[in-house]
Write a protein that holds these residues in place. Structure first.
Motif, PDB file in Angstrom:
ATOM      1  N   ALA A 200       0.829  -1.207   0.000  1.00  0.00           N
ATOM      2  CA  ALA A 200       0.000   0.000   0.000  1.00  0.00           C
ATOM      3  C   ALA A 200       0.863   1.257   0.000  1.00  0.00           C
ATOM      4  O   ALA A 200       0.552   2.244  -0.682  1.00  0.00           O
ATOM      5  CB  ALA A 200      -0.932  -0.006   1.207  1.00  0.00           C
ATOM      6  N   VAL A 201       1.954   1.228   0.738  1.00  0.00           N
ATOM      7  CA  VAL A 201       2.875   2.375   0.763  1.00  0.00           C
ATOM      8  C   VAL A 201       3.487   2.583  -0.619  1.00  0.00           C
ATOM      9  O   VAL A 201       3.595   3.723  -1.107  1.00  0.00           O
ATOM     10  CB  VAL A 201       3.979   2.169   1.817  1.00  0.00           C
ATOM     11  CG1 VAL A 201       5.093   3.196   1.654  1.00  0.00           C
ATOM     12  CG2 VAL A 201       3.395   2.261   3.221  1.00  0.00           C
ATOM     13  N   LYS A 202       3.873   1.490  -1.272  1.00  0.00           N
ATOM     14  CA  LYS A 202       4.519   1.589  -2.581  1.00  0.00           C
ATOM     15  C   LYS A 202       3.604   2.235  -3.626  1.00  0.00           C
ATOM     16  O   LYS A 202       4.069   2.960  -4.500  1.00  0.00           O
ATOM     17  CB  LYS A 202       4.957   0.208  -3.060  1.00  0.00           C
ATOM     18  CG  LYS A 202       6.117  -0.384  -2.289  1.00  0.00           C
ATOM     19  CD  LYS A 202       7.399   0.385  -2.537  1.00  0.00           C
ATOM     20  CE  LYS A 202       8.586  -0.297  -1.873  1.00  0.00           C
ATOM     21  NZ  LYS A 202       9.834   0.483  -2.079  1.00  0.00           N
ATOM     22  N   ARG A 203       2.309   1.974  -3.540  1.00  0.00           N
ATOM     23  CA  ARG A 203       1.403   2.566  -4.533  1.00  0.00           C
ATOM     24  C   ARG A 203       0.733   3.832  -4.005  1.00  0.00           C
ATOM     25  O   ARG A 203      -0.196   4.353  -4.620  1.00  0.00           O
ATOM     26  CB  ARG A 203       0.368   1.543  -5.002  1.00  0.00           C
ATOM     27  CG  ARG A 203      -0.562   1.011  -3.958  1.00  0.00           C
ATOM     28  CD  ARG A 203      -1.520  -0.018  -4.543  1.00  0.00           C
ATOM     29  NE  ARG A 203      -2.431  -0.552  -3.541  1.00  0.00           N
ATOM     30  CZ  ARG A 203      -3.532   0.062  -3.153  1.00  0.00           C
ATOM     31  NH1 ARG A 203      -3.874   1.218  -3.662  1.00  0.00           N
ATOM     32  NH2 ARG A 203      -4.320  -0.480  -2.245  1.00  0.00           N
ATOM     33  N   GLY A 204       1.187   4.320  -2.839  1.00  0.00           N
ATOM     34  CA  GLY A 204       0.733   5.618  -2.342  1.00  0.00           C
ATOM     35  C   GLY A 204      -0.593   5.618  -1.617  1.00  0.00           C
ATOM     36  O   GLY A 204      -1.147   6.686  -1.354  1.00  0.00           O
ATOM     37  N   ASP A 205      -1.112   4.433  -1.274  1.00  0.00           N
ATOM     38  CA  ASP A 205      -2.382   4.363  -0.537  1.00  0.00           C
ATOM     39  C   ASP A 205      -2.068   4.321   0.960  1.00  0.00           C
ATOM     40  O   ASP A 205      -2.064   3.264   1.587  1.00  0.00           O
ATOM     41  CB  ASP A 205      -3.173   3.122  -0.966  1.00  0.00           C
ATOM     42  CG  ASP A 205      -4.572   3.087  -0.367  1.00  0.00           C
ATOM     43  OD1 ASP A 205      -4.877   3.937   0.495  1.00  0.00           O
ATOM     44  OD2 ASP A 205      -5.362   2.203  -0.754  1.00  0.00           O
ATOM     45  N   TYR A 206      -1.823   5.495   1.540  1.00  0.00           N
ATOM     46  CA  TYR A 206      -1.398   5.553   2.938  1.00  0.00           C
ATOM     47  C   TYR A 206      -2.533   5.232   3.907  1.00  0.00           C
ATOM     48  O   TYR A 206      -2.290   4.758   5.013  1.00  0.00           O
ATOM     49  CB  TYR A 206      -0.801   6.921   3.243  1.00  0.00           C
ATOM     50  CG  TYR A 206       0.518   7.141   2.529  1.00  0.00           C
ATOM     51  CD1 TYR A 206       1.674   6.529   2.977  1.00  0.00           C
ATOM     52  CD2 TYR A 206       0.591   7.938   1.395  1.00  0.00           C
ATOM     53  CE1 TYR A 206       2.876   6.701   2.317  1.00  0.00           C
ATOM     54  CE2 TYR A 206       1.787   8.117   0.722  1.00  0.00           C
ATOM     55  CZ  TYR A 206       2.925   7.498   1.184  1.00  0.00           C
ATOM     56  OH  TYR A 206       4.117   7.660   0.534  1.00  0.00           O
ATOM     57  N   THR A 207      -3.769   5.484   3.489  1.00  0.00           N
ATOM     58  CA  THR A 207      -4.908   5.131   4.346  1.00  0.00           C
ATOM     59  C   THR A 207      -4.959   3.623   4.562  1.00  0.00           C
ATOM     60  O   THR A 207      -5.129   3.142   5.688  1.00  0.00           O
ATOM     61  CB  THR A 207      -6.224   5.617   3.712  1.00  0.00           C
ATOM     62  OG1 THR A 207      -6.161   7.035   3.528  1.00  0.00           O
ATOM     63  CG2 THR A 207      -7.410   5.276   4.598  1.00  0.00           C
ATOM     64  N   MET A 208      -4.816   2.865   3.470  1.00  0.00           N
ATOM     65  CA  MET A 208      -4.789   1.408   3.573  1.00  0.00           C
ATOM     66  C   MET A 208      -3.586   0.946   4.392  1.00  0.00           C
ATOM     67  O   MET A 208      -3.701   0.056   5.245  1.00  0.00           O
ATOM     68  CB  MET A 208      -4.740   0.783   2.184  1.00  0.00           C
ATOM     69  CG  MET A 208      -4.561  -0.727   2.161  1.00  0.00           C
ATOM     70  SD  MET A 208      -5.991  -1.606   2.812  1.00  0.00           S
ATOM     71  CE  MET A 208      -7.123  -1.433   1.416  1.00  0.00           C
ATOM     72  N   ALA A 209      -2.422   1.543   4.156  1.00  0.00           N
ATOM     73  CA  ALA A 209      -1.213   1.163   4.888  1.00  0.00           C
ATOM     74  C   ALA A 209      -1.386   1.399   6.380  1.00  0.00           C
ATOM     75  O   ALA A 209      -1.010   0.557   7.209  1.00  0.00           O
ATOM     76  CB  ALA A 209      -0.013   1.950   4.360  1.00  0.00           C
ATOM     77  N   ILE A 210      -1.977   2.532   6.746  1.00  0.00           N
ATOM     78  CA  ILE A 210      -2.200   2.839   8.166  1.00  0.00           C
ATOM     79  C   ILE A 210      -3.158   1.830   8.783  1.00  0.00           C
ATOM     80  O   ILE A 210      -2.919   1.339   9.896  1.00  0.00           O
ATOM     81  CB  ILE A 210      -2.734   4.280   8.308  1.00  0.00           C
ATOM     82  CG1 ILE A 210      -1.624   5.291   8.009  1.00  0.00           C
ATOM     83  CG2 ILE A 210      -3.297   4.514   9.701  1.00  0.00           C
ATOM     84  CD1 ILE A 210      -2.104   6.713   7.881  1.00  0.00           C
ATOM     85  N   ASP A 211      -4.234   1.505   8.074  1.00  0.00           N
ATOM     86  CA  ASP A 211      -5.217   0.547   8.604  1.00  0.00           C
ATOM     87  C   ASP A 211      -4.585  -0.816   8.866  1.00  0.00           C
ATOM     88  O   ASP A 211      -4.805  -1.433   9.915  1.00  0.00           O
ATOM     89  CB  ASP A 211      -6.389   0.400   7.632  1.00  0.00           C
ATOM     90  CG  ASP A 211      -7.279   1.636   7.606  1.00  0.00           C
ATOM     91  OD1 ASP A 211      -7.176   2.456   8.537  1.00  0.00           O
ATOM     92  OD2 ASP A 211      -8.047   1.791   6.636  1.00  0.00           O
ATOM     93  N   ARG A 212      -3.787  -1.305   7.909  1.00  0.00           N
ATOM     94  CA  ARG A 212      -3.189  -2.624   8.056  1.00  0.00           C
ATOM     95  C   ARG A 212      -2.121  -2.637   9.164  1.00  0.00           C
ATOM     96  O   ARG A 212      -2.037  -3.570   9.951  1.00  0.00           O
ATOM     97  CB  ARG A 212      -2.569  -3.073   6.726  1.00  0.00           C
ATOM     98  CG  ARG A 212      -3.546  -3.235   5.569  1.00  0.00           C
ATOM     99  CD  ARG A 212      -4.459  -4.468   5.750  1.00  0.00           C
ATOM    100  NE  ARG A 212      -5.533  -4.246   6.711  1.00  0.00           N
ATOM    101  CZ  ARG A 212      -6.657  -3.611   6.439  1.00  0.00           C
ATOM    102  NH1 ARG A 212      -6.869  -3.118   5.255  1.00  0.00           N
ATOM    103  NH2 ARG A 212      -7.591  -3.477   7.376  1.00  0.00           N
ATOM    104  N   ALA A 213      -1.292  -1.591   9.205  1.00  0.00           N
ATOM    105  CA  ALA A 213      -0.249  -1.529  10.236  1.00  0.00           C
ATOM    106  C   ALA A 213      -0.871  -1.377  11.618  1.00  0.00           C
ATOM    107  O   ALA A 213      -0.400  -1.974  12.588  1.00  0.00           O
ATOM    108  CB  ALA A 213       0.707  -0.375   9.943  1.00  0.00           C
TER     109      ALA A 213
END
Length: 252
Positions: free
Chosen positions: A115-128
């Motif tokens: 998610a970070v690599k494709r710039g979807d920080y909302t998804m990255a934050i949710d998963r982390a």
């Protein structure tokens, strides 16, 4: 009777043996396929580690269909997709991996990175955050990922909140956490210095309370105080910081 019984037993064994032949052949074939699938999985993981993406791709379908541990086959698929920057496929494999027993944490880590690599920080934050809130040992990657994302985006309060959780779970040493908290206060103050000087002064004071003598905080705080002709508070800020930690910026 004994001879008759023995003859019947032999005949019965031969008859049942004939009927078991297809099953045995099928079992042998299955074992052979599994062995080849495991070999494909091992060779694929070694290939991706060595940078041979084409070699890994050739082995993925065999590993996915025949390897004993589907989790490792999914991991191979995800890693290969990452090397090709195919983040959609990588996320699909990691999502499937996250549903497998014992692989949930690994799947979440992969989903966060993709998610970070494709710039979807909302998804990255949710998963982390999902990983950070899991019970038991999760390693420090959820804390590090969240902290890096929040600081990169300038979400200073969220970064401080995550820092508190990381300190509580012992993902970061107390002295390092204290220093980072002071940096976050100072960074937030820098953002609002021109629009809210009073708020910036409070944030810089919080930074100095957190880490006594933090030079950037003392430097900017004294300049703000001087700008409103608060000479004595400015002198106190500089002298207090100098006693705790002499620094060229404070001398200037």
């Amino acid at each position: 009777l004994a001879v008759l019984g023995a003859a019947i037993a032999v005949i019965w064994s031969m008859v049942t043996g004939v009927f078991r032949i297809p099953t045995r052949i099928k079992s042998m074939r299955q074992r052979s396929r599994t062995r080849k699938g495991n070999e494909a999985l091992a060779n694929g993981l070694l290939a991706i580690e060595g940078g041979d993406i084409k070699g890994a791709k050739r082995l993925i379908s065999k590993a996915l269909s025949d390897a004993e541990d589907e989790r490792l086959a999914l991991l191979l698929d995800a890693l290969t997709a990452e090397q090709e920057a195919d983040w959609t496929r990588a996320e699909r494999a990691y999502a499937e991996l996250a549903r497998k027993p014992g692989a949930h944490l690994a799947g979440l880590k992969g989903l966060t990175g993709a998610a970070v690599k494709r710039g979807d920080y909302t998804m990255a934050i949710d998963r982390a955050r999902e990983a950070l809130e899991m019970k038991g040992e999760t390693g420090d990657w959820p804390f590090k990922s969240l902290f890096e994302i929040y600081t990169a985006r300038g979400s200073w309060k969220d970064a401080r909140d995550v820092l508190a959780v990381g300190e509580q779970k012992r993902h970061i040493a107390a002295d390092v956490a204290r220093r980072r908290r002071a940096v976050l206060f100072a960074a937030e103050a820098t953002d609002v210095m021109s629009t809210d000087p009073e708020g910036a002064e409070q944030l810089l004071s919080d930074a100095l309370k957190t880490e006594a003598g933090f030079p950037p905080a003392a430097y900017h705080l004294s300049r703000l105080q001087l700008s409103r002709d608060a000479i004595k508070p400015a002198i106190t800020s500089l002298e207090t910081a100098w006693k705790a930690r002499p620094h060229p910026a404070l001398a200037l």
